[in-house]
Scaffold this motif. Structure first.
Motif, PDB file in Angstrom:
ATOM      1  N   ALA A  36      95.387  47.722  65.836  1.00 43.68           N
ATOM      2  CA  ALA A  36      95.775  46.637  65.519  1.00 43.68           C
ATOM      3  C   ALA A  36      94.385  45.681  65.340  1.00 43.68           C
ATOM      4  O   ALA A  36      94.315  44.752  64.308  1.00 43.68           O
ATOM      5  CB  ALA A  36      96.690  45.816  66.453  1.00 43.68           C
ATOM      6  N   GLU A  37      93.484  45.883  66.256  1.00 45.56           N
ATOM      7  CA  GLU A  37      92.174  45.094  66.381  1.00 45.56           C
ATOM      8  C   GLU A  37      91.261  45.393  65.045  1.00 45.56           C
ATOM      9  O   GLU A  37      90.600  44.484  64.591  1.00 45.56           O
ATOM     10  CB  GLU A  37      91.485  45.390  67.375  1.00 45.56           C
ATOM     11  CG  GLU A  37      90.165  44.476  67.764  1.00 45.56           C
ATOM     12  CD  GLU A  37      89.304  44.920  69.018  1.00 45.56           C
ATOM     13  OE1 GLU A  37      88.021  44.892  68.700  1.00 45.56           O
ATOM     14  OE2 GLU A  37      89.874  45.087  69.903  1.00 45.56           O
TER      15      GLU A  37
ATOM     16  N   THR B  73      92.548  43.375  62.501  1.00 44.61           N
ATOM     17  CA  THR B  73      92.239  42.031  62.558  1.00 44.61           C
ATOM     18  C   THR B  73      90.758  41.244  62.228  1.00 44.61           C
ATOM     19  O   THR B  73      89.935  41.839  62.630  1.00 44.61           O
ATOM     20  CB  THR B  73      92.412  41.713  64.078  1.00 44.61           C
ATOM     21  OG1 THR B  73      93.873  42.150  64.204  1.00 44.61           O
ATOM     22  CG2 THR B  73      92.572  40.015  64.394  1.00 44.61           C
TER      23      THR B  73
ATOM     24  N   THR C 138      95.578  38.975  61.447  1.00 44.25           N
ATOM     25  CA  THR C 138      95.796  40.496  61.361  1.00 44.25           C
ATOM     26  C   THR C 138      96.639  41.118  60.069  1.00 44.25           C
ATOM     27  O   THR C 138      97.405  40.317  59.696  1.00 44.25           O
ATOM     28  CB  THR C 138      96.966  40.962  62.653  1.00 44.25           C
ATOM     29  OG1 THR C 138      96.429  40.383  63.631  1.00 44.25           O
ATOM     30  CG2 THR C 138      97.126  42.285  62.481  1.00 44.25           C
TER      31      THR C 138
END
Length: 175
Positions: free
Chosen positions: A138-139, A142, A147
Motif C-alpha cells: 500500500a505504501e 501512496t 493512495t
C-alpha cells in the motif's frame, strides 16, 4: 604445454587489470505483487512452504528504525545479511524465523530481476521499488498522502511513468 591468449585477455594483461581471484557476489531480487509470491519447497515437506517468505516480504517487514526505514530494496540486501541462526551481533527479524546483521566483509551487489513492460502493474511496482524505500504494498501506491489504486498511477504521480523517463531508466539499467 601451449597456451593461446586472445585479444581481450592480452589487452587486459597489457593494461594491468586483474584477471582472476576477484568477483563480487550478486543476488537477484524477485519482484512480485501482493499475494503473488512464488514459493519453492521440498515435496517431502509441503508444510514448510507455509512458513517461507520471499525476500521482498522480508524486506518490507524488516525491523522498524532509522537505519532500515531509508533503505531501498536493493540497498537492504547489499548492506545487510540474513540467516536463520542468530549471531552475536544480529537483530531478530519480525517474522520470527530470520536474523539480520550488518555485512562486515565482502561486497554484495543486488539486482532487481527484469520485468517486461507488458506486465504493467508488476513493471511499475518494480520501478517504484528501484527508486524509493517501501515498507508495504500500500505504501508503494501512496504518494504525498494519496493512495492510488494502481502502481501505474502511483508511478505517474512520482514522475516515473508516461514520459521518456521510464525508457531512460530502462536503458540505463540495461547498460
Amino acid at each position: 604445454t601451449k597456451r593461446i591468449v586472445g585479444a581481450c585477455e592480452a589487452a587486459w594483461r597489457i593494461f594491468g587489470f586483474i584477471l582472476h581471484n576477484r568477483s563480487i557476489a550478486v543476488t537477484c531480487l524477485t519482484v512480485h505483487l501482493e499475494g503473488k509470491d512464488e514459493v519453492s519447497f521440498d515435496i517431502r515437506n509441503p508444510s514448510a512452504a507455509l512458513i517461507k517468505t520471499s525476500k521482498l516480504l522480508r524486506y518490507m517487514n524488516c525491523p522498524a528504525g532509522e537505519e532500515f526505514d531509508s533503505l531501498k530494496f536493493c540497498d537492504y540486501y547489499e548492506r545487510y545479511m540474513e540467516g536463520t541462526r542468530p549471531t552475536k551481533d544480529s537483530v531478530p527479524h519480525p517474522d520470527g524465523q530470520h536474523h539480520i546483521w550488518l555485512r562486515k566483509r565482502g561486497e554484495m551487489l543486488a539486482r532487481l530481476n527484469w520485468v517486461r513492460q507488458g506486465m504493467t502493474e508488476r513493471f511499475f511496482f518494480r520501478l517504484i521499488l528501484a527508486e524509493f524505500p517501501v515498507r508495504s504494498f500500500a505504501e508503494a501506491r501512496t504518494v504525498k498522502g494519496v493512495t492510488y489504486s494502481t502502481y501505474h498511477a502511483a508511478a505517474k504521480a512520482l514522475g516515473l511513468a508516461d514520459d521518456d523517463k521510464e525508457y531512460h531508466l530502462a536503458m540505463k539499467e540495461a547498460a
